[in-house]
Design a protein around this motif. Structure first.
Motif, PDB file in Angstrom:
ATOM      1  N   ASP A 149       0.859  -1.187   0.000  1.00 45.44           N
ATOM      2  CA  ASP A 149       0.000   0.000   0.000  1.00 45.44           C
ATOM      3  C   ASP A 149       0.895   1.237   0.000  1.00 45.44           C
ATOM      4  OD1 ASP A 149      -2.247   1.546  -0.037  1.00 45.44           O
ATOM      5  OD2 ASP A 149      -3.092   0.757   1.841  1.00 45.44           O
ATOM      6  N   THR A 150       0.345   2.337  -0.483  1.00 43.50           N
ATOM      7  CA  THR A 150       1.083   3.599  -0.497  1.00 43.50           C
ATOM      8  C   THR A 150       0.100   4.754  -0.391  1.00 43.50           C
ATOM      9  OG1 THR A 150       2.687   4.944  -1.713  1.00 43.50           O
ATOM     10  CG2 THR A 150       1.076   3.749  -3.019  1.00 43.50           C
ATOM     11  N   ASN A 200       2.926  11.605  -5.552  1.00 41.42           N
ATOM     12  CA  ASN A 200       3.463  10.570  -4.663  1.00 41.42           C
ATOM     13  C   ASN A 200       4.756  10.031  -5.266  1.00 41.42           C
ATOM     14  OD1 ASN A 200       3.994   8.455  -2.940  1.00 41.42           O
ATOM     15  ND2 ASN A 200       1.923   7.598  -3.014  1.00 41.42           N
ATOM     16  N   GLN A 201       5.872  10.220  -4.585  1.00 46.22           N
ATOM     17  CA  GLN A 201       7.161   9.796  -5.099  1.00 46.22           C
ATOM     18  C   GLN A 201       7.601   8.431  -4.580  1.00 46.22           C
ATOM     19  OE1 GLN A 201       9.426  13.334  -3.992  1.00 46.22           O
ATOM     20  NE2 GLN A 201       9.205  14.141  -6.062  1.00 46.22           N
ATOM     21  N   ASP A 202       6.741   7.775  -3.799  1.00 48.22           N
ATOM     22  CA  ASP A 202       6.982   6.390  -3.393  1.00 48.22           C
ATOM     23  C   ASP A 202       6.374   5.455  -4.423  1.00 48.22           C
ATOM     24  OD1 ASP A 202       8.121   7.446  -1.162  1.00 48.22           O
ATOM     25  OD2 ASP A 202       6.725   6.549   0.277  1.00 48.22           O
ATOM     26  N   ALA A 203       7.066   4.369  -4.715  1.00 52.36           N
ATOM     27  CA  ALA A 203       6.552   3.367  -5.659  1.00 52.36           C
ATOM     28  C   ALA A 203       6.738   1.986  -5.050  1.00 52.36           C
ATOM     29  CB  ALA A 203       7.289   3.467  -6.995  1.00 52.36           C
ATOM     30  N   ILE A 204       5.681   1.148  -5.113  1.00 49.84           N
ATOM     31  CA  ILE A 204       5.686  -0.180  -4.507  1.00 49.84           C
ATOM     32  C   ILE A 204       5.312  -1.205  -5.580  1.00 49.84           C
ATOM     33  CG2 ILE A 204       4.911  -1.533  -2.523  1.00 49.84           C
ATOM     34  CD1 ILE A 204       6.064   1.127  -1.707  1.00 49.84           C
ATOM     35  N   PHE A 205       5.930  -2.381  -5.483  1.00 43.60           N
ATOM     36  CA  PHE A 205       5.690  -3.424  -6.490  1.00 43.60           C
ATOM     37  C   PHE A 205       5.767  -4.784  -5.801  1.00 43.60           C
ATOM     38  CE2 PHE A 205       7.558  -6.585  -9.360  1.00 43.60           C
ATOM     39  CZ  PHE A 205       6.763  -6.486 -10.486  1.00 43.60           C
ATOM     40  N   LEU A 206       4.826  -5.676  -6.130  1.00 41.73           N
ATOM     41  CA  LEU A 206       4.859  -7.042  -5.605  1.00 41.73           C
ATOM     42  C   LEU A 206       4.234  -7.986  -6.620  1.00 41.73           C
ATOM     43  CD1 LEU A 206       4.090  -8.251  -2.008  1.00 41.73           C
ATOM     44  CD2 LEU A 206       3.075  -9.449  -3.941  1.00 41.73           C
ATOM     45  N   ILE A 231      -2.574  -4.609   8.228  1.00 44.32           N
ATOM     46  CA  ILE A 231      -1.352  -4.016   8.775  1.00 44.32           C
ATOM     47  C   ILE A 231      -0.933  -2.819   7.927  1.00 44.32           C
ATOM     48  CG2 ILE A 231       1.112  -4.396   9.192  1.00 44.32           C
ATOM     49  CD1 ILE A 231       0.409  -7.309   9.871  1.00 44.32           C
ATOM     50  N   CYS A 232      -0.923  -2.990   6.602  1.00 46.41           N
ATOM     51  CA  CYS A 232      -0.561  -1.885   5.708  1.00 46.41           C
ATOM     52  C   CYS A 232      -1.451  -0.681   5.938  1.00 46.41           C
ATOM     53  CB  CYS A 232      -0.666  -2.329   4.250  1.00 46.41           C
ATOM     54  SG  CYS A 232       0.626  -3.465   3.705  1.00 46.41           S
ATOM     55  N   GLU A 233      -2.746  -0.922   5.993  1.00 42.61           N
ATOM     56  CA  GLU A 233      -3.690   0.182   6.159  1.00 42.61           C
ATOM     57  C   GLU A 233      -3.495   0.887   7.495  1.00 42.61           C
ATOM     58  OE1 GLU A 233      -7.418  -1.728   5.649  1.00 42.61           O
ATOM     59  OE2 GLU A 233      -7.344  -1.706   3.438  1.00 42.61           O
ATOM     60  N   GLU A 234      -3.305   0.116   8.564  1.00 48.42           N
ATOM     61  CA  GLU A 234      -3.153   0.721   9.886  1.00 48.42           C
ATOM     62  C   GLU A 234      -1.857   1.521   9.985  1.00 48.42           C
ATOM     63  OE1 GLU A 234      -4.262   1.765  13.722  1.00 48.42           O
ATOM     64  OE2 GLU A 234      -5.409   0.843  12.083  1.00 48.42           O
ATOM     65  N   LEU A 235      -0.791   1.023   9.385  1.00 50.75           N
ATOM     66  CA  LEU A 235       0.474   1.763   9.402  1.00 50.75           C
ATOM     67  C   LEU A 235       0.331   3.109   8.699  1.00 50.75           C
ATOM     68  CD1 LEU A 235       3.036  -1.108   8.636  1.00 50.75           C
ATOM     69  CD2 LEU A 235       2.715   0.073  10.817  1.00 50.75           C
ATOM     70  N   ILE A 236      -0.321   3.126   7.577  1.00 47.81           N
ATOM     71  CA  ILE A 236      -0.497   4.382   6.834  1.00 47.81           C
ATOM     72  C   ILE A 236      -1.431   5.334   7.579  1.00 47.81           C
ATOM     73  CG2 ILE A 236      -1.517   5.346   4.734  1.00 47.81           C
ATOM     74  CD1 ILE A 236      -0.270   3.005   3.210  1.00 47.81           C
ATOM     75  N   ILE A 237      -2.486   4.800   8.172  1.00 48.31           N
ATOM     76  CA  ILE A 237      -3.394   5.641   8.959  1.00 48.31           C
ATOM     77  C   ILE A 237      -2.646   6.302  10.109  1.00 48.31           C
ATOM     78  CG2 ILE A 237      -5.338   5.561  10.586  1.00 48.31           C
ATOM     79  CD1 ILE A 237      -6.585   3.423   8.748  1.00 48.31           C
ATOM     80  N   GLY A 272       1.634  13.014   8.670  1.00 45.99           N
ATOM     81  CA  GLY A 272       1.553  12.741   7.239  1.00 45.99           C
ATOM     82  C   GLY A 272       2.414  13.670   6.410  1.00 45.99           C
ATOM     83  N   GLY A 273       3.610  14.005   6.920  1.00 49.20           N
ATOM     84  CA  GLY A 273       4.451  14.961   6.224  1.00 49.20           C
ATOM     85  C   GLY A 273       5.306  14.378   5.127  1.00 49.20           C
ATOM     86  N   ASP A 274       5.133  13.091   4.816  1.00 52.53           N
ATOM     87  CA  ASP A 274       5.911  12.465   3.747  1.00 52.53           C
ATOM     88  C   ASP A 274       5.066  11.382   3.104  1.00 52.53           C
ATOM     89  OD1 ASP A 274       7.966  11.878   2.049  1.00 52.53           O
ATOM     90  OD2 ASP A 274       9.363  11.160   3.575  1.00 52.53           O
ATOM     91  N   ASN A 275       5.460  11.005   1.883  1.00 51.18           N
ATOM     92  CA  ASN A 275       4.796   9.885   1.225  1.00 51.18           C
ATOM     93  C   ASN A 275       5.036   8.613   2.033  1.00 51.18           C
ATOM     94  OD1 ASN A 275       6.192  11.175  -1.831  1.00 51.18           O
ATOM     95  ND2 ASN A 275       4.276  11.769  -0.881  1.00 51.18           N
ATOM     96  N   CYS A 276       4.057   7.718   2.034  1.00 51.33           N
ATOM     97  CA  CYS A 276       4.164   6.453   2.764  1.00 51.33           C
ATOM     98  C   CYS A 276       4.085   5.301   1.775  1.00 51.33           C
ATOM     99  CB  CYS A 276       3.027   6.303   3.780  1.00 51.33           C
ATOM    100  SG  CYS A 276       2.947   7.634   4.984  1.00 51.33           S
ATOM    101  N   GLY A 277       4.989   4.352   1.911  1.00 47.90           N
ATOM    102  CA  GLY A 277       4.939   3.143   1.100  1.00 47.90           C
ATOM    103  C   GLY A 277       5.379   1.963   1.926  1.00 47.90           C
ATOM    104  N   VAL A 278       4.627   0.859   1.860  1.00 45.62           N
ATOM    105  CA  VAL A 278       4.943  -0.289   2.704  1.00 45.62           C
ATOM    106  C   VAL A 278       4.533  -1.581   2.005  1.00 45.62           C
ATOM    107  CG1 VAL A 278       2.725  -0.143   3.930  1.00 45.62           C
ATOM    108  CG2 VAL A 278       4.684  -1.272   5.024  1.00 45.62           C
ATOM    109  N   ALA A 279       5.335  -2.618   2.205  1.00 44.80           N
ATOM    110  CA  ALA A 279       5.017  -3.975   1.746  1.00 44.80           C
ATOM    111  C   ALA A 279       5.117  -4.906   2.945  1.00 44.80           C
ATOM    112  CB  ALA A 279       5.980  -4.420   0.645  1.00 44.80           C
ATOM    113  N   ILE A 280       4.143  -5.775   3.111  1.00 45.49           N
ATOM    114  CA  ILE A 280       4.093  -6.710   4.238  1.00 45.49           C
ATOM    115  C   ILE A 280       4.028  -8.136   3.709  1.00 45.49           C
ATOM    116  CG2 ILE A 280       2.702  -7.539   6.175  1.00 45.49           C
ATOM    117  CD1 ILE A 280       4.075  -4.982   6.870  1.00 45.49           C
ATOM    118  N   VAL A 281       4.862  -9.004   4.273  1.00 42.51           N
ATOM    119  CA  VAL A 281       4.823 -10.434   3.978  1.00 42.51           C
ATOM    120  C   VAL A 281       4.753 -11.180   5.304  1.00 42.51           C
ATOM    121  CG1 VAL A 281       6.002 -12.406   2.942  1.00 42.51           C
ATOM    122  CG2 VAL A 281       6.182 -10.148   1.870  1.00 42.51           C
TER     123      VAL A 281
END
Length: 655
Positions: free
Chosen positions: A394-395, A408-414, A627-633, A640-649
């Motif tokens: 999520d980002t 948004n300058q964060d990029a996520i790929f899976l 988890i992704c959603e809660e971390l970003i929230i 929220g002063g920066d772009n957020c990007g996260v991958a969870i496995v």
């Protein structure tokens, strides 16, 4: 000045205390640490009262009175110690004025005056074949009533020297502990002062042993920890104690540990040598002991000493810390050797925390925690069952960052194969301060490159060299970023630091094996019910400075300490692309989190607090997407002063 003396020197008495090749293999450990679980001194003994500061002139006079009867001045930095067979012949052949001379039991000595208020101490060693003159360089930790020095002779040989003073010591070295001292190469008497000399190339100190190995395995470290712990316990039980411990005074002899000395306050300091004994860099010391003389040492302070030794054995260097960091370690021990297996970071950090209330209550519990961590490392290494996974990415642009920059300058790929046994994961955070190009273009290039490699062959390859594939992805993405700049801005001669760039985390999971590459300051963590450890290390000025042994005081106050010094897009053609690689087995119960700094910087007030909150979120949610959603929230609630990007496995046991 006495404040400085008492800050860095101290001595405590304790009646009892409860308790050459690279190593890469970790043989199984069959049993726990054998140190008995005994009551903590924290509960059994009241904490010693802190002594008030004293005037240095009064203190120096009091201490120097201990040796005034013999009129033997204290050696200081720059003085000479001369070992010779005939003292009278030596003094007769040298022009320096004689300050003092004499003898006892047929053993002669002399003290000669040199320019700049320096002295030459001439001692008789009847059996010596050549005269050896050693210049004192600097003091190092010494036993109570024993001063210790580094020195160098005319042939540039390095020496340790121990000077035993005839003072009435509160805590003389117990006879039962004499066996723990390493035998000297030569010794002589200066009236009642015994001077022992050790040639450094004849010693294998713990520091020289560690420096001779690129990396020590956890199992080897554990063996030395057990030996050192037993030695500490033996010394404490016989009425002696340690307030500082340095790898320079722990000597390996016949596969056992012996001492060259411990730190003391009860030496006959005077104004001539006080400055030499105030230097802090020679040995770690519990921060709560700075500035005070203590008469009894608590076991939590002993835990700090043991933790400092474990940090050194892992990192190969002493704990980098300073007052500006509140005496917290500047970086974890694994930062110096990222290939070291995960599992001990939190244990070591707890042992060396500046707050004694947060440390392990006993040395035995600290050693048992290390042993449990080692058992987990071995179980992880040997695990071969089929795993299943729950994954999500999520980002978010950031609720206040979007007011300054709408992109948004964060990029996520899976991506994963149909059987969910092979994954390619990318997290990239574009640099927002570039003059030529933009961060979102750079991070987008990393993701598009990963997509191309996945579609071309990673998804369908029968066998996969994960590290080679990741290397090619990073090289290709970096080249494409550089080409983008050259094609559009070459006529403006841009500097590399002005061009667009991006952090990059690229991971491949192949049948339970995680291979990860990192450049920049995006982070990857392994989180479990009893563990949260950062796999990666930041490539910013602060961390790279610490790794390269820039003084921690300078790194801590540098105005651009957080600036990146390594990421994709920052390389000229002749430079080699630099990144860290990590490889480890995944284990049921693991949660792999790959994240940009927008999560860490805004989920709480600082990184340690953010890590605690992230661990709570991961442990309280079973679903990767949640988890992704809660971390970003939470990051947005924090500003929220920066772009957020996260991958969870999340790693599950398929059986």
């Amino acid at each position: 000045m006495i404040n400085r003396i008492t800050e860095w020197l101290g001595y405590v008495k304790q009646d009892t205390i409860p308790s050459q090749s690279k190593e890469s293999e970790m043989p199984p450990v069959e049993e726990k640490a054998t140190h008995p679980e005994e009551p903590s001194l924290d509960a059994a003994e009241p904490r010693a009262e802190e002594c008030p500061s004293m005037d240095i002139s009064k203190e120096a006079s009091t201490l120097s009175n201990k040796t005034s009867a013999n009129d033997i001045p204290c050696p200081a930095s720059g003085d000479r110690i001369v070992f010779c067979a005939n003292v009278d012949a030596y003094t007769a052949s040298h022009s320096e004025p004689c300050k003092n001379s004499g003898g006892k039991n047929g053993i002669r000595y002399a003290i000669l005056e040199m320019p700049n208020d320096l002295l030459k101490f001439v001692v008789m060693v009847p059996q010596i074949e050549e005269t050896i003159e050693i210049c004192l360089k600097n003091s190092c930790p010494g036993f109570d009533s024993v001063s210790m020095w580094h020195g160098i002779d005319g042939s540039l040989r390095e020496w340790f020297l121990c000077i035993h003073y005839p003072v009435s010591s509160r805590m003389p070295i117990p006879e039962s502990c004499q066996s723990l001292l390493y035998p000297s190469d030569m010794e002589g008497m200066l009236f009642d002062l015994k001077i022992q000399a050790y040639q450094e190339n004849h010693l294998t100190t713990l520091r020289s042993y560690r420096n001779s190995h690129e990396n020590l395995s956890p199992n080897v470290i554990m063996q030395w920890v057990m030996r050192i712990g037993d030695m500490f316990k033996y010394i404490f039980e016989h009425g002696h104690t340690l307030l500082r411990v340095s790898p320079d005074i722990l000597v390996i002899c016949d596969n056992e540990i012996r001492l060259l000395g411990t730190y003391s306050f009860d030496l006959p300091w005077n104004e001539r040598c006080a400055n030499d004994h105030m230097q802090p860099e020679y040995a770690p010391m519990p921060p709560e002991c700075f500035g005070f003389i203590r008469h009894r040492m608590t076991e939590r302070e002993c835990v700090y000493l043991m933790g400092s030794i474990v940090y050194f054995l892992v990192a190969g260097t002493d704990i980098p810390t300073c007052e500006m960091l509140a005496y917290e370690a500047a970086v974890p021990a694994r930062t110096f050797h990222p290939a070291f297996p995960i599992g001990w970071e939190e244990i070591i950090d707890r042992a060396i925390t500046p707050n004694p209330d947060f440390r392990y209550p006993t040395v035995a519990k600290f050693i048992n925690a290390l042993t449990d961590g080692l058992d987990q490392m071995i179980a992880r290494r040997d695990y071969r069952r089929t795993l299943s996974y729950d994954t999500a990415i999520d980002t978010h642009i950031g609720v206040t960052k979007c007011l300054r920059c709408p992109v948004n300058q964060d990029a996520i790929f899976l991506r994963s194969t149909k059987d969910h046994q092979r994954f390619l994961i990318v997290v990239a955070d574009g640099v927002s301060t570039s003059t030529y190009g933009s961060g979102d273009i750079a991070s987008g290039i990393v993701v598009s490159t990963a997509q191309r490699f996945w579609d071309d062959h990673i998804i369908s390859a029968e066998t996969l060299n994960a590290q080679a594939e990741i290397t090619e992805i990073l090289k290709a993405a970096n080249q494409e970023i550089c080409n983008y700049i050259v094609e559009r801005y070459a006529d403006q001669s841009p500097q590399p630091s002005e061009c667009m760039g991006t952090t990059a985390l690229v991971a491949i999971i192949e049948k339970g094996e995680l291979t990860l590459a990192s450049t920049g300051d995006s982070r990857a963590y392994i989180i479990r019910s009893n563990l949260m450890e950062c796999i990666t290390r930041d490539h910013n000025l602060f961390t790279i400075g610490i790794i390269n042994h820039v003084p921690v005081e300078l790194c801590a106050v540098h105005p651009h300490a957080g600036s990146l010094v390594q990421c994709l897009g920052y390389y000229e053609e002749e430079e080699e692309l630099a990144f860290d690689t990590f490889s480890m087995r995944l284990y049921p119960g693991d949660t792999l989190m790959m994240t940009t700094d927008g999560i860490l910087d805004y989920i709480a007030c600082d990184i340690p607090e953010s890590e605690k909150k992230i661990a709570e979120i991961v442990r309280s949610n079973r679903d990767a997407k949640a988890i992704c959603e809660e971390l970003i929230i939470q990051a947005n609630l924090g500003g929220g002063g920066d772009n957020c990007g996260v991958a969870i496995v999340r790693v599950l046991d398929n059986e």
